[in-house]
Design a protein around this motif. Structure first.
Motif, PDB file in Angstrom:
ATOM      1  N   VAL A 151       8.597 -58.495  38.361  1.00  0.00           N
ATOM      2  CA  VAL A 151       8.268 -58.302  36.939  1.00  0.00           C
ATOM      3  C   VAL A 151       7.839 -59.649  36.375  1.00  0.00           C
ATOM      4  O   VAL A 151       8.602 -60.614  36.398  1.00  0.00           O
ATOM      5  CB  VAL A 151       9.472 -57.749  36.158  1.00  0.00           C
ATOM      6  CG1 VAL A 151       9.118 -57.598  34.682  1.00  0.00           C
ATOM      7  CG2 VAL A 151       9.914 -56.411  36.728  1.00  0.00           C
ATOM      8  N   PHE A 152       6.619 -59.713  35.862  1.00  0.00           N
ATOM      9  CA  PHE A 152       6.035 -61.003  35.509  1.00  0.00           C
ATOM     10  C   PHE A 152       5.815 -61.202  34.019  1.00  0.00           C
ATOM     11  O   PHE A 152       6.198 -62.231  33.453  1.00  0.00           O
ATOM     12  CB  PHE A 152       4.699 -61.172  36.234  1.00  0.00           C
ATOM     13  CG  PHE A 152       3.916 -62.374  35.791  1.00  0.00           C
ATOM     14  CD1 PHE A 152       4.377 -63.649  36.060  1.00  0.00           C
ATOM     15  CD2 PHE A 152       2.728 -62.233  35.089  1.00  0.00           C
ATOM     16  CE1 PHE A 152       3.664 -64.772  35.648  1.00  0.00           C
ATOM     17  CE2 PHE A 152       2.002 -63.337  34.680  1.00  0.00           C
ATOM     18  CZ  PHE A 152       2.470 -64.610  34.961  1.00  0.00           C
ATOM     19  N   GLY A 153       5.169 -60.257  33.339  1.00  0.00           N
ATOM     20  CA  GLY A 153       4.803 -60.526  31.952  1.00  0.00           C
ATOM     21  C   GLY A 153       4.546 -59.280  31.134  1.00  0.00           C
ATOM     22  O   GLY A 153       4.452 -58.159  31.649  1.00  0.00           O
ATOM     23  N   LEU A 154       4.419 -59.518  29.838  1.00  0.00           N
ATOM     24  CA  LEU A 154       4.169 -58.461  28.861  1.00  0.00           C
ATOM     25  C   LEU A 154       2.934 -58.830  28.057  1.00  0.00           C
ATOM     26  O   LEU A 154       2.859 -59.919  27.488  1.00  0.00           O
ATOM     27  CB  LEU A 154       5.376 -58.310  27.932  1.00  0.00           C
ATOM     28  CG  LEU A 154       5.251 -57.304  26.788  1.00  0.00           C
ATOM     29  CD1 LEU A 154       5.146 -55.885  27.331  1.00  0.00           C
ATOM     30  CD2 LEU A 154       6.438 -57.430  25.831  1.00  0.00           C
ATOM     31  N   MET A 155       1.958 -57.943  28.017  1.00  0.00           N
ATOM     32  CA  MET A 155       0.738 -58.133  27.239  1.00  0.00           C
ATOM     33  C   MET A 155       0.686 -57.091  26.124  1.00  0.00           C
ATOM     34  O   MET A 155       1.063 -55.931  26.346  1.00  0.00           O
ATOM     35  CB  MET A 155      -0.512 -57.989  28.118  1.00  0.00           C
ATOM     36  CG  MET A 155      -0.473 -58.799  29.397  1.00  0.00           C
ATOM     37  SD  MET A 155      -0.462 -60.573  29.090  1.00  0.00           S
ATOM     38  CE  MET A 155       0.390 -61.156  30.557  1.00  0.00           C
ATOM     39  N   LEU A 165      -0.567 -52.239  18.887  1.00  0.00           N
ATOM     40  CA  LEU A 165      -1.149 -50.933  19.149  1.00  0.00           C
ATOM     41  C   LEU A 165      -0.711 -50.386  20.503  1.00  0.00           C
ATOM     42  O   LEU A 165      -0.513 -49.178  20.657  1.00  0.00           O
ATOM     43  CB  LEU A 165      -2.682 -51.023  19.115  1.00  0.00           C
ATOM     44  CG  LEU A 165      -3.314 -51.462  17.789  1.00  0.00           C
ATOM     45  CD1 LEU A 165      -4.816 -51.637  17.955  1.00  0.00           C
ATOM     46  CD2 LEU A 165      -3.006 -50.448  16.700  1.00  0.00           C
ATOM     47  N   SER A 166      -0.582 -51.271  21.488  1.00  0.00           N
ATOM     48  CA  SER A 166      -0.196 -50.847  22.828  1.00  0.00           C
ATOM     49  C   SER A 166       0.335 -52.051  23.592  1.00  0.00           C
ATOM     50  O   SER A 166       0.181 -53.190  23.159  1.00  0.00           O
ATOM     51  CB  SER A 166      -1.396 -50.238  23.568  1.00  0.00           C
ATOM     52  OG  SER A 166      -2.412 -51.212  23.759  1.00  0.00           O
ATOM     53  N   PHE A 167       0.966 -51.783  24.733  1.00  0.00           N
ATOM     54  CA  PHE A 167       1.446 -52.882  25.580  1.00  0.00           C
ATOM     55  C   PHE A 167       1.159 -52.560  27.041  1.00  0.00           C
ATOM     56  O   PHE A 167       0.935 -51.402  27.425  1.00  0.00           O
ATOM     57  CB  PHE A 167       2.934 -53.149  25.375  1.00  0.00           C
ATOM     58  CG  PHE A 167       3.861 -52.051  25.814  1.00  0.00           C
ATOM     59  CD1 PHE A 167       4.213 -51.900  27.159  1.00  0.00           C
ATOM     60  CD2 PHE A 167       4.413 -51.167  24.896  1.00  0.00           C
ATOM     61  CE1 PHE A 167       5.065 -50.898  27.579  1.00  0.00           C
ATOM     62  CE2 PHE A 167       5.270 -50.144  25.304  1.00  0.00           C
ATOM     63  CZ  PHE A 167       5.603 -50.014  26.642  1.00  0.00           C
ATOM     64  N   LYS A 168       1.164 -53.630  27.857  1.00  0.00           N
ATOM     65  CA  LYS A 168       1.058 -53.498  29.302  1.00  0.00           C
ATOM     66  C   LYS A 168       2.110 -54.382  29.959  1.00  0.00           C
ATOM     67  O   LYS A 168       2.286 -55.543  29.565  1.00  0.00           O
ATOM     68  CB  LYS A 168      -0.339 -53.895  29.796  1.00  0.00           C
ATOM     69  CG  LYS A 168      -1.412 -52.870  29.441  1.00  0.00           C
ATOM     70  CD  LYS A 168      -2.692 -53.080  30.243  1.00  0.00           C
ATOM     71  CE  LYS A 168      -3.687 -51.970  29.951  1.00  0.00           C
ATOM     72  NZ  LYS A 168      -4.885 -52.026  30.812  1.00  0.00           N
ATOM     73  N   VAL A 169       2.798 -53.825  30.941  1.00  0.00           N
ATOM     74  CA  VAL A 169       3.744 -54.576  31.758  1.00  0.00           C
ATOM     75  C   VAL A 169       3.034 -54.986  33.041  1.00  0.00           C
ATOM     76  O   VAL A 169       2.354 -54.175  33.669  1.00  0.00           O
ATOM     77  CB  VAL A 169       4.992 -53.740  32.087  1.00  0.00           C
ATOM     78  CG1 VAL A 169       5.919 -54.505  33.035  1.00  0.00           C
ATOM     79  CG2 VAL A 169       5.732 -53.364  30.810  1.00  0.00           C
ATOM     80  N   VAL A 170       3.191 -56.259  33.410  1.00  0.00           N
ATOM     81  CA  VAL A 170       2.538 -56.795  34.602  1.00  0.00           C
ATOM     82  C   VAL A 170       3.593 -57.133  35.652  1.00  0.00           C
ATOM     83  O   VAL A 170       4.545 -57.865  35.381  1.00  0.00           O
ATOM     84  CB  VAL A 170       1.721 -58.064  34.272  1.00  0.00           C
ATOM     85  CG1 VAL A 170       0.999 -58.577  35.523  1.00  0.00           C
ATOM     86  CG2 VAL A 170       0.729 -57.795  33.151  1.00  0.00           C
ATOM     87  N   ARG A 171       3.422 -56.564  36.849  1.00  0.00           N
ATOM     88  CA  ARG A 171       4.241 -56.923  38.005  1.00  0.00           C
ATOM     89  C   ARG A 171       3.333 -57.549  39.052  1.00  0.00           C
ATOM     90  O   ARG A 171       2.237 -57.049  39.315  1.00  0.00           O
ATOM     91  CB  ARG A 171       4.932 -55.696  38.602  1.00  0.00           C
ATOM     92  CG  ARG A 171       5.869 -54.958  37.659  1.00  0.00           C
ATOM     93  CD  ARG A 171       6.550 -53.805  38.364  1.00  0.00           C
ATOM     94  NE  ARG A 171       7.498 -54.283  39.349  1.00  0.00           N
ATOM     95  CZ  ARG A 171       8.824 -54.100  39.265  1.00  0.00           C
ATOM     96  NH1 ARG A 171       9.344 -53.458  38.233  1.00  0.00           N
ATOM     97  NH2 ARG A 171       9.620 -54.566  40.211  1.00  0.00           N
ATOM     98  N   ILE A 172       3.775 -58.668  39.631  1.00  0.00           N
ATOM     99  CA  ILE A 172       2.993 -59.323  40.673  1.00  0.00           C
ATOM    100  C   ILE A 172       3.374 -58.736  42.023  1.00  0.00           C
ATOM    101  O   ILE A 172       4.536 -58.785  42.433  1.00  0.00           O
ATOM    102  CB  ILE A 172       3.209 -60.838  40.660  1.00  0.00           C
ATOM    103  CG1 ILE A 172       2.677 -61.434  39.354  1.00  0.00           C
ATOM    104  CG2 ILE A 172       2.515 -61.490  41.860  1.00  0.00           C
ATOM    105  CD1 ILE A 172       2.850 -62.931  39.252  1.00  0.00           C
ATOM    106  N   ALA A 173       2.374 -58.168  42.699  1.00  0.00           N
ATOM    107  CA  ALA A 173       2.605 -57.602  44.033  1.00  0.00           C
ATOM    108  C   ALA A 173       2.451 -58.662  45.108  1.00  0.00           C
ATOM    109  O   ALA A 173       3.235 -58.706  46.068  1.00  0.00           O
ATOM    110  CB  ALA A 173       1.641 -56.443  44.279  1.00  0.00           C
ATOM    111  N   SER A 174       1.446 -59.533  44.953  1.00  0.00           N
ATOM    112  CA  SER A 174       1.253 -60.604  45.934  1.00  0.00           C
ATOM    113  C   SER A 174       0.302 -61.646  45.375  1.00  0.00           C
ATOM    114  O   SER A 174      -0.465 -61.383  44.439  1.00  0.00           O
ATOM    115  CB  SER A 174       0.696 -60.054  47.254  1.00  0.00           C
ATOM    116  OG  SER A 174      -0.625 -59.558  47.073  1.00  0.00           O
ATOM    117  N   TYR A 175       0.368 -62.835  45.962  1.00  0.00           N
ATOM    118  CA  TYR A 175      -0.573 -63.914  45.651  1.00  0.00           C
ATOM    119  C   TYR A 175      -1.025 -64.518  46.961  1.00  0.00           C
ATOM    120  O   TYR A 175      -0.196 -64.923  47.787  1.00  0.00           O
ATOM    121  CB  TYR A 175       0.085 -64.975  44.770  1.00  0.00           C
ATOM    122  CG  TYR A 175      -0.798 -66.187  44.527  1.00  0.00           C
ATOM    123  CD1 TYR A 175      -1.857 -66.120  43.635  1.00  0.00           C
ATOM    124  CD2 TYR A 175      -0.577 -67.381  45.220  1.00  0.00           C
ATOM    125  CE1 TYR A 175      -2.677 -67.231  43.428  1.00  0.00           C
ATOM    126  CE2 TYR A 175      -1.386 -68.483  45.012  1.00  0.00           C
ATOM    127  CZ  TYR A 175      -2.436 -68.396  44.124  1.00  0.00           C
ATOM    128  OH  TYR A 175      -3.254 -69.480  43.917  1.00  0.00           O
TER     129      TYR A 175
END
Length: 454
Positions: A151-155, A165-175
């Protein structure tokens, strides 16, 4: 009849004007008076009237300057919300910021919303409003039911009034680094509040991302800790693009070891600030990133203030691009600078609208602007450092509910805290049992080397 209608309309207008001058929590109570008042208060017209009457955001809005989970400076405006603590960050329960075994942990914030991980299930997380005490249970990604991604960030996407208006949750799968370590790919899982669905995306970068420190604004993330100095990497998570944009900083390659630089936000803009200490003054240059295809910068201010003391730029006011805050590394105090008027004010605990944690602030600023060295970079590049670790935690200016994804469950803060406490206790018991069994196997029941509980 016409006179009676006119009188009724006038009374309704007066009622609306009076209501809009009240604090938000008081207004919310009046929604239960009748359907008419509820409809009026929830209308876009009333929201814009309220915001226009409270347009002096510098004194009416509460916000904190944060470094990670540490609250450095608190600005408390008491005109928008009533019955709230002076410290905005204190609205985030302390147990979310201690990072013990099994705890629900604070990860990120954006637009007044907060992202929390689930201590018992790495695949789950929560997005919510600490003010309204509403939390959305974000389901696990179908492709990652065990929570192997991070779990990385919230946009968040905001409207012109600053309402989420809306949100997105960002999870990092790989780098992964590519092209002989010259470029990289960031693979992410994205959860959208608009659809309630997880999607997978690979974002290509022409350079490496050295670490994940960033700021984000209105759905776009900006990385500044890169292999190549003098640039930012930007990506709009609401776009269809699969590429990072390369944004050149406006003063690169001006290598001057005496400059102090920071990247911050104000209003709907990313702002780049540079200070230079001279013998009798501190000179500021401030640029704003334009929202155009070229990612160009606009020079807003170049002004000197008759203050000395090795000042570091902390942040712009989140709603007022004419106000900036500087910290003296020599005298350990905070200064508020009014750029158009070219005057300044020393701030401290004596002021009603500002509180400063002196020890935390001093340590954080000294750590951020301490000279660094590396064998991988030229001396000139080491002198071009940009602070991207400080961010503003802002209390929402309006009481809009947390955007609710389709089929998502919403819980209150009490339920979330109960779940977090029960999870922590259960996992601590499991940890103690595991350590005792391990100690027994090792033949030393008194060995408590592995116990690190706090």
């Amino acid at each position: 009849m016409a006179m009676e209608t006119q009188r009724t309309h006038l009374l309704e207008v007066l009622q609306t004007e009076i209501l809009a001058r009240l604090p938000l929590k008081t207004i919310s109570r009046f929604k239960s008076v009748c359907k008419k008042w509820k409809s009026t208060i929830e209308s876009a017209y009333f929201r814009r009237l309220f915001l226009s009457l409270h347009r002096n955001f510098s004194s009416s809005s509460s916000w904190s300057l944060m470094c990670g989970v540490d609250e450095l400076i608190v600005f408390h405006g008491r005109k928008t919300w009533d019955d709230l603590p002076k410290s905005p960050a204190s609205l985030i329960p302390p147990s979310f910021k201690r990072y013990y075994i099994g705890d629900c942990n604070y990860v990120d914030s954006s637009g007044g919303l907060v992202l929390i991980t689930d201590g018992s299930d790495k695949a789950r997380c929560y997005v919510g409003s600490p003010v309204l005490q509403q939390w959305i249970k974000v389901p696990p990604p179908p492709s990652d039911s065990k929570g192997d991604s991070t779990v990385f960030g919230l946009m968040t996407r905001l409207d012109e009034d600053g309402v989420v208006l809306s949100f997105k949750v960002v999870r990092i799968a790989s780098y992964q680094v590519t092209n002989d370590y010259l470029s990289s790919d960031l693979s992410v899982l994205l959860y959208s509040s608009e659809t309630g669905v997880w999607t997978f995306k690979v974002i290509h970068s022409p350079i490496q991302i050295c670490n994940m420190y960033n700021i984000n604004l209105n759905g776009t993330i900006y990385f500044g800790c890169l292999d190549v100095p003098g640039i930012l990497l930007a990506h709009d998570f609401y776009s269809e693009s699969d590429q990072f944009r390369v944004v050149k900083l406006p003063d690169y390659p001006d290598h001057n070891k005496d400059y102090k630089r920071t990247l911050t936000t104000s209003g709907d803009s990313v702002v780049y600030v540079r200070t230079l200490a001279k013998e009798e003054e501190t000179v500021l240059k401030i640029w704003r990133l334009n929202n155009d295809d070229d990612d160009s910068w606009e020079l807003l201010w170049e002004v000197g203030f008759p203050i000395t003391g090795n000042y570091a730029p902390m942040a712009m006011h989140p709603f007022d691009v004419a106000t900036i805050y500087l910290w003296s590394q020599r005298d350990h105090h905070l200064v508020s600078c009014n750029l158009p008027k070219q005057d300044y004010e020393l701030l401290g605990d004596a002021a009603d609208d500002c509180s400063i944690d002196q020890s935390v602030c001093k340590k954080s600023v000294d750590d951020l602007w301490r000279p660094r060295s590396s064998s991988d970079l030229d001396e000139e590049d080491l002198n071009f450092q940009v602070c991207i670790w400080l961010f503003q935690f802002v209390i929402p200016r309006w009481m809009e509910s947390v955007p609710r994804p389709p089929h998502a469950e919403m819980i209150d803060t009490t339920s979330l805290l109960s779940h977090a406490a029960a999870t922590h206790e259960r996992m601590m018991r499991e940890h103690e049992t595991m350590m005792r069994e391990r100690s027994t196997i090792m033949g030393d029941e008194n060995n408590d080397e592995y116990f690190w509980m706090g």
